[in-house]
Enzyme design. Sequence first.
Site, mmCIF file in Angstrom:
data_model
loop_
_atom_site.group_PDB
_atom_site.id
_atom_site.type_symbol
_atom_site.label_atom_id
_atom_site.label_comp_id
_atom_site.label_asym_id
_atom_site.label_seq_id
_atom_site.Cartn_x
_atom_site.Cartn_y
_atom_site.Cartn_z
ATOM 1 N N TYR A 186 0.836 -1.200 0.000
ATOM 2 C CA TYR A 186 0.000 0.000 0.000
ATOM 3 C C TYR A 186 0.866 1.243 0.000
ATOM 4 C CZ TYR A 186 0.710 0.824 5.053
ATOM 5 O OH TYR A 186 1.261 1.094 6.280
ATOM 6 N N LYS A 235 6.500 -1.939 2.119
ATOM 7 C CA LYS A 235 5.267 -1.402 2.718
ATOM 8 C C LYS A 235 4.107 -2.349 2.444
ATOM 9 C CE LYS A 235 2.925 3.082 3.213
ATOM 10 N NZ LYS A 235 2.996 3.261 4.659
ATOM 11 N N LEU A 269 10.630 1.118 7.869
ATOM 12 C CA LEU A 269 10.142 1.620 6.588
ATOM 13 C C LEU A 269 10.857 2.933 6.292
ATOM 14 C CD1 LEU A 269 7.925 1.030 4.407
ATOM 15 C CD2 LEU A 269 6.660 2.865 5.515
HETATM 16 C C1 LIG Z 1 5.764 1.517 9.965
HETATM 17 C C2 LIG Z 1 5.770 2.870 9.329
HETATM 18 N N1 LIG Z 1 6.872 3.643 9.453
HETATM 19 C C3 LIG Z 1 6.933 4.865 8.908
HETATM 20 C C4 LIG Z 1 5.855 5.399 8.202
HETATM 21 C C5 LIG Z 1 5.969 6.766 7.623
HETATM 22 O O1 LIG Z 1 6.121 6.706 6.220
HETATM 23 P P1 LIG Z 1 5.702 7.904 5.289
HETATM 24 O O2 LIG Z 1 6.446 9.118 5.775
HETATM 25 O O3 LIG Z 1 6.155 7.505 3.938
HETATM 26 O O4 LIG Z 1 4.222 8.058 5.409
HETATM 27 C C6 LIG Z 1 4.708 4.632 8.035
HETATM 28 C C7 LIG Z 1 3.565 5.151 7.285
HETATM 29 O O5 LIG Z 1 2.596 4.500 7.053
HETATM 30 C C8 LIG Z 1 4.659 3.334 8.605
HETATM 31 O O6 LIG Z 1 3.570 2.549 8.477
#
Ligand SMILES: Cc1ncc(COP(=O)(O)O)c(C=O)c1O
Length: 287
Positions: free
Chosen positions: A33, A149, A207
């Site tokens: 996603y 993700k 992530l």
């Molecule tokens: C586990 C995790 N870490 C970090 C993030 C932050 O990522 P982003 O800045 O790309 O939204 C998310 C966002 O969904 C996440 O699920």
Amino acid sequence: MSRIAYVNGRYAPHGQAAVHIEDRGFQFADGVYEVWAAFGGRLADSDGHFERLARSLSELQIDPPMTRAALERVLRETLRRNRVWDGIVYLQITRGVARRDHAFPQAGTPPTVVVTARTIDFAAAEAKAAKGVAVITQPDQRWGRCDIKTVALLPNALAKQAARERGGYEAWLIDADGLVTEGASTNAWIVDADGVLRTRDTGANILRGVTRTALLQIAADLQISIEERPFSIAEAKGAREAFITAASAFVTPVVKIDGVQIADGQVGPVATRLRALYIEAAKRTAV
Ligand SMILES: Cc1ncc(COP(=O)(O)O)c(C=O)c1O
């Protein structure tokens, strides 16, 4: 106004939008996603999210269901049909529908594509950021490929629920060495006791947040001293400031960790400045 979802080429009211019971996403969490913030109906940090999406799909060997240009049209159309001006648009792509069998279905099985959008109450988000939020800590029980993700978010959901039950907004996940990996749905940051801006380096166990990447650039432009290095929970509790980042939270200050107040318990100047600069840049560069 009723909400509209995109599912496999069709726009349908939420209540009627559905996927098959043998969708690999439902059966095996076999999907990925992305979430974009939208400003004025335009996509924030668009390249970063599309690049990560391409990588997530490729790591799982899921064929891209359509070109980036076509996907962008669907994201924008979903925003438009839902009259979302400032908000988020969510995209999920799974390996598609096949008779239940752990191994991949035959090549050519069309991926499932779902897009939804919703408005974010900007005033409420600003009020929350002005006060700061509390986080709690939880053991990091996730798998070894948190850099992808995927929709396999059960450990994240359990950690977030534990936070909610203890009056926290987010859960920070702690690895076997007692170091913070990231939040359940956000990246974790501190301004440490020496004034260094710190967030964990990106290996397979976190992530690579798109907001994180954008913010590192903003901080570098300000010549803030930065280290991509893990921090312990003790360091976080003794930090000058703490905050979280995500597409849906921008930069949100943290003022309490496991009930311990950070510094004087007020939102700090670095987080406040970075939030304002991030939002300004994201709005300016949204497409
Ligand atoms: C586990 C995790 N870490 C970090 C993030 C932050 O990522 P982003 O800045 O790309 O939204 C998310 C966002 O969904 C996440 O699920």
